[in-house]
Design a protein around this motif. Structure first.
Motif, PDB file in Angstrom:
ATOM      1  N   ASP A  80       0.872  -1.332   0.126  1.00  0.00           N
ATOM      2  CA  ASP A  80      -0.189   0.125   0.024  1.00  0.00           C
ATOM      3  C   ASP A  80       0.925   1.129   0.179  1.00  0.00           C
ATOM      4  OD1 ASP A  80      -2.165  -1.677   0.124  1.00  0.00           O
ATOM      5  OD2 ASP A  80      -2.525  -1.388   2.195  1.00  0.00           O
ATOM      6  N   GLN A  81       0.395   2.625  -0.551  1.00  0.00           N
ATOM      7  CA  GLN A  81       1.013   3.723  -0.537  1.00  0.00           C
ATOM      8  C   GLN A  81       2.467   3.464  -0.929  1.00  0.00           C
ATOM      9  OE1 GLN A  81       0.091   4.891   3.500  1.00  0.00           O
ATOM     10  NE2 GLN A  81      -1.935   5.350   3.109  1.00  0.00           N
ATOM     11  N   LEU A  82       2.615   3.075  -2.008  1.00  0.00           N
ATOM     12  CA  LEU A  82       3.877   2.713  -2.657  1.00  0.00           C
ATOM     13  C   LEU A  82       4.657   4.146  -2.978  1.00  0.00           C
ATOM     14  CD1 LEU A  82       5.792   0.685  -3.594  1.00  0.00           C
ATOM     15  CD2 LEU A  82       4.937   0.675  -6.008  1.00  0.00           C
ATOM     16  N   GLU A  83       3.878   5.104  -3.238  1.00  0.00           N
ATOM     17  CA  GLU A  83       4.499   6.503  -3.578  1.00  0.00           C
ATOM     18  C   GLU A  83       5.342   6.991  -2.137  1.00  0.00           C
ATOM     19  OE1 GLU A  83       0.448   7.036  -2.004  1.00  0.00           O
ATOM     20  OE2 GLU A  83       1.205   5.850  -3.565  1.00  0.00           O
ATOM     21  N   GLN A  84       4.967   6.433  -1.155  1.00  0.00           N
ATOM     22  CA  GLN A  84       5.692   7.116  -0.150  1.00  0.00           C
ATOM     23  C   GLN A  84       7.303   6.667   0.114  1.00  0.00           C
ATOM     24  OE1 GLN A  84       4.541   5.547   3.844  1.00  0.00           O
ATOM     25  NE2 GLN A  84       3.824   3.655   2.882  1.00  0.00           N
ATOM     26  N   TYR A  85       7.556   5.622  -0.541  1.00  0.00           N
ATOM     27  CA  TYR A  85       9.006   5.155  -0.609  1.00  0.00           C
ATOM     28  C   TYR A  85       9.795   5.860  -1.573  1.00  0.00           C
ATOM     29  CZ  TYR A  85       6.411   1.787   2.097  1.00  0.00           C
ATOM     30  OH  TYR A  85       5.651   1.098   3.021  1.00  0.00           O
ATOM     31  N   GLN A  86      11.043   5.938  -0.995  1.00  0.00           N
ATOM     32  CA  GLN A  86      12.302   6.438  -2.192  1.00  0.00           C
ATOM     33  C   GLN A  86      12.027   5.557  -3.280  1.00  0.00           C
ATOM     34  OE1 GLN A  86      16.164   6.196  -0.614  1.00  0.00           O
ATOM     35  NE2 GLN A  86      16.984   6.897  -2.308  1.00  0.00           N
ATOM     36  N   CYS A  87      12.226   6.222  -4.360  1.00  0.00           N
ATOM     37  CA  CYS A  87      12.386   5.620  -5.788  1.00  0.00           C
ATOM     38  C   CYS A  87      13.549   5.905  -6.500  1.00  0.00           C
ATOM     39  CB  CYS A  87      10.864   5.925  -6.503  1.00  0.00           C
ATOM     40  SG  CYS A  87      10.775   5.172  -8.240  1.00  0.00           S
ATOM     41  N   LYS A  88      13.866   5.014  -7.284  1.00  0.00           N
ATOM     42  CA  LYS A  88      15.025   5.230  -8.419  1.00  0.00           C
ATOM     43  C   LYS A  88      14.597   4.816  -9.674  1.00  0.00           C
ATOM     44  CE  LYS A  88      18.473   4.276  -4.781  1.00  0.00           C
ATOM     45  NZ  LYS A  88      19.607   3.582  -4.483  1.00  0.00           N
ATOM     46  N   ILE A  89      14.914   5.369 -10.705  1.00  0.00           N
ATOM     47  CA  ILE A  89      14.763   5.111 -11.974  1.00  0.00           C
ATOM     48  C   ILE A  89      15.983   4.410 -12.584  1.00  0.00           C
ATOM     49  CG2 ILE A  89      14.097   5.657 -14.521  1.00  0.00           C
ATOM     50  CD1 ILE A  89      11.589   6.118 -12.285  1.00  0.00           C
ATOM     51  N   ILE A  90      15.946   3.181 -12.841  1.00  0.00           N
ATOM     52  CA  ILE A  90      17.344   2.479 -13.192  1.00  0.00           C
ATOM     53  C   ILE A  90      17.112   1.757 -14.530  1.00  0.00           C
ATOM     54  CG2 ILE A  90      18.702   0.349 -12.676  1.00  0.00           C
ATOM     55  CD1 ILE A  90      17.684   0.644  -9.832  1.00  0.00           C
ATOM     56  N   GLU A  91      18.370   2.140 -15.266  1.00  0.00           N
ATOM     57  CA  GLU A  91      18.543   1.719 -16.687  1.00  0.00           C
ATOM     58  C   GLU A  91      19.922   1.033 -16.519  1.00  0.00           C
ATOM     59  OE1 GLU A  91      19.581   3.495 -21.104  1.00  0.00           O
ATOM     60  OE2 GLU A  91      19.009   4.908 -19.410  1.00  0.00           O
ATOM     61  N   GLN A  92      19.897  -0.448 -16.895  1.00  0.00           N
ATOM     62  CA  GLN A  92      21.222  -1.246 -16.773  1.00  0.00           C
ATOM     63  C   GLN A  92      21.431  -2.092 -17.999  1.00  0.00           C
ATOM     64  OE1 GLN A  92      20.450  -2.768 -12.867  1.00  0.00           O
ATOM     65  NE2 GLN A  92      20.141  -4.840 -13.588  1.00  0.00           N
ATOM     66  N   GLY A  93      22.745  -2.331 -18.126  1.00  0.00           N
ATOM     67  CA  GLY A  93      22.935  -3.392 -19.258  1.00  0.00           C
ATOM     68  C   GLY A  93      24.228  -4.077 -19.014  1.00  0.00           C
ATOM     69  N   TYR A  94      24.432  -5.283 -19.670  1.00  0.00           N
ATOM     70  CA  TYR A  94      25.480  -6.026 -19.362  1.00  0.00           C
ATOM     71  C   TYR A  94      26.569  -6.197 -20.723  1.00  0.00           C
ATOM     72  CZ  TYR A  94      22.722  -7.174 -15.703  1.00  0.00           C
ATOM     73  OH  TYR A  94      22.035  -6.996 -14.292  1.00  0.00           O
ATOM     74  N   LEU A  95      27.742  -6.263 -20.116  1.00  0.00           N
ATOM     75  CA  LEU A  95      28.833  -6.327 -21.197  1.00  0.00           C
ATOM     76  C   LEU A  95      29.393  -7.658 -21.095  1.00  0.00           C
ATOM     77  CD1 LEU A  95      30.528  -3.046 -20.115  1.00  0.00           C
ATOM     78  CD2 LEU A  95      29.253  -3.109 -21.999  1.00  0.00           C
ATOM     79  N   SER A  96      29.111  -8.512 -20.028  1.00  0.00           N
ATOM     80  CA  SER A  96      29.651  -9.720 -19.881  1.00  0.00           C
ATOM     81  C   SER A  96      28.572 -10.358 -18.927  1.00  0.00           C
ATOM     82  CB  SER A  96      31.193  -9.920 -19.401  1.00  0.00           C
ATOM     83  OG  SER A  96      31.397 -11.042 -18.968  1.00  0.00           O
ATOM     84  N   HIS A  97      28.587 -11.623 -19.002  1.00  0.00           N
ATOM     85  CA  HIS A  97      27.780 -12.607 -18.194  1.00  0.00           C
ATOM     86  C   HIS A  97      28.124 -13.393 -17.257  1.00  0.00           C
ATOM     87  CE1 HIS A  97      24.002 -11.035 -19.508  1.00  0.00           C
ATOM     88  NE2 HIS A  97      24.508 -11.016 -20.792  1.00  0.00           N
ATOM     89  N   ASN A  98      29.600 -13.787 -17.691  1.00  0.00           N
ATOM     90  CA  ASN A  98      30.454 -14.833 -16.737  1.00  0.00           C
ATOM     91  C   ASN A  98      32.027 -14.521 -16.829  1.00  0.00           C
ATOM     92  OD1 ASN A  98      30.828 -16.835 -15.012  1.00  0.00           O
ATOM     93  ND2 ASN A  98      30.793 -18.371 -16.530  1.00  0.00           N
ATOM     94  N   PRO A  99      32.309 -13.623 -15.963  1.00  0.00           N
ATOM     95  CA  PRO A  99      31.795 -13.030 -14.948  1.00  0.00           C
ATOM     96  C   PRO A  99      30.812 -11.924 -15.560  1.00  0.00           C
ATOM     97  CG  PRO A  99      34.102 -12.221 -15.137  1.00  0.00           C
ATOM     98  CD  PRO A  99      33.764 -13.478 -16.067  1.00  0.00           C
ATOM     99  N   THR A 100      29.971 -11.358 -14.539  1.00  0.00           N
ATOM    100  CA  THR A 100      28.970 -10.288 -14.739  1.00  0.00           C
ATOM    101  C   THR A 100      29.719  -8.900 -14.556  1.00  0.00           C
ATOM    102  OG1 THR A 100      27.143 -11.563 -13.684  1.00  0.00           O
ATOM    103  CG2 THR A 100      26.975  -9.078 -14.001  1.00  0.00           C
ATOM    104  N   LEU A 101      29.721  -8.182 -15.734  1.00  0.00           N
ATOM    105  CA  LEU A 101      30.184  -6.830 -15.854  1.00  0.00           C
ATOM    106  C   LEU A 101      28.914  -5.964 -16.274  1.00  0.00           C
ATOM    107  CD1 LEU A 101      32.553  -5.218 -15.555  1.00  0.00           C
ATOM    108  CD2 LEU A 101      33.322  -5.612 -18.102  1.00  0.00           C
ATOM    109  N   ARG A 102      28.610  -5.157 -15.417  1.00  0.00           N
ATOM    110  CA  ARG A 102      27.192  -4.498 -15.608  1.00  0.00           C
ATOM    111  C   ARG A 102      27.513  -3.072 -15.544  1.00  0.00           C
ATOM    112  NH1 ARG A 102      23.860  -5.299 -10.934  1.00  0.00           N
ATOM    113  NH2 ARG A 102      24.843  -3.316 -10.020  1.00  0.00           N
ATOM    114  N   ILE A 103      26.825  -2.118 -16.228  1.00  0.00           N
ATOM    115  CA  ILE A 103      26.583  -0.907 -16.283  1.00  0.00           C
ATOM    116  C   ILE A 103      25.201  -0.407 -15.687  1.00  0.00           C
ATOM    117  CG2 ILE A 103      28.365  -0.106 -17.943  1.00  0.00           C
ATOM    118  CD1 ILE A 103      25.967   0.610 -19.909  1.00  0.00           C
ATOM    119  N   ARG A 104      25.094   0.713 -14.942  1.00  0.00           N
ATOM    120  CA  ARG A 104      23.848   1.060 -14.273  1.00  0.00           C
ATOM    121  C   ARG A 104      23.834   2.365 -14.108  1.00  0.00           C
ATOM    122  NH1 ARG A 104      22.025  -1.384  -8.906  1.00  0.00           N
ATOM    123  NH2 ARG A 104      20.992  -3.092 -10.159  1.00  0.00           N
ATOM    124  N   LYS A 105      22.567   3.046 -14.858  1.00  0.00           N
ATOM    125  CA  LYS A 105      22.234   4.441 -14.372  1.00  0.00           C
ATOM    126  C   LYS A 105      20.971   4.483 -13.396  1.00  0.00           C
ATOM    127  CE  LYS A 105      20.398   8.777 -16.114  1.00  0.00           C
ATOM    128  NZ  LYS A 105      19.521   9.427 -17.303  1.00  0.00           N
TER     129      LYS A 105
END
Length: 161
Positions: free
Chosen positions: A14-39
């Motif tokens: 309930d009342q989800l809007e009361q919580y801190q929110c982030k907009i996340i965009e992420q992508g992967y350059l490698s999966h094993n090992p994982t190499l990720r970029i995130r905004k």
């Protein structure tokens, strides 16, 4: 080290809007090992995740990985984003306080993953992860189901499983 459990979401709190929110965009350059970029809002990160040195345990309920994060600037993020072959995830993340000082990170996915809702909780130890009793709004535990890793999700065209 990152120790986390991941769940589907049975119902939104309930009342989800009361919580801190982030907009996340992420992508992967490698999966094993994982190499990720995130905004995340206006912050940019490069993350390296690996299971190197972490033994196999068939009784494990939490996902356990080594994790290192390095700050990026916007220019570097955009340069690396071009190398993800358009395998990007976009989601809204709500940070919801739980008992014992824990935080539920509720992800509501957008674009090709519209309709998918996952919640993760990070722990200080595997023992704490094993003792965790999820709130009633959490659904099925998918911590060890690789189809729900963000790396895997970045490669699918739609959420249909």
């Amino acid at each position: 080290m990152e120790i986390e459990r991941k769940f589907l979401v049975k119902q939104l709190p309930d009342q989800l809007e009361q919580y801190q929110c982030k907009i996340i965009e992420q992508g992967y350059l490698s999966h094993n090992p994982t190499l990720r970029i995130r905004k995340s809002n206006e912050n940019y990160l490069l993350t390296y995740k690996s299971k190197f040195g972490i033994g196999q345990d068939e009784n494990r309920t939490a996902k356990v990985e080594n994790e290192v994060e390095v700050p990026l600037n916007e220019e570097s993020f955009l340069h690396l984003k071009a190398k993800t072959d358009n395998h990007m995830i976009v989601k809204k993340r709500y940070l919801i306080p739980l008992e014992e000082g824990l935080t539920a990170e509720l992800d509501i996915f957008k674009e090709q993953l519209e309709g998918l809702r996952l919640v993760e909780v990070e722990f200080a130890s595997e023992e704490a992860a094993n003792r965790f009793v999820p709130p009633v709004w959490f659904g099925k535990d998918v911590s060890l189901d690789r189809r729900y890793t963000n790396g895997y999700l970045s490669t699918v065209d739609s959420y249909n499983f």
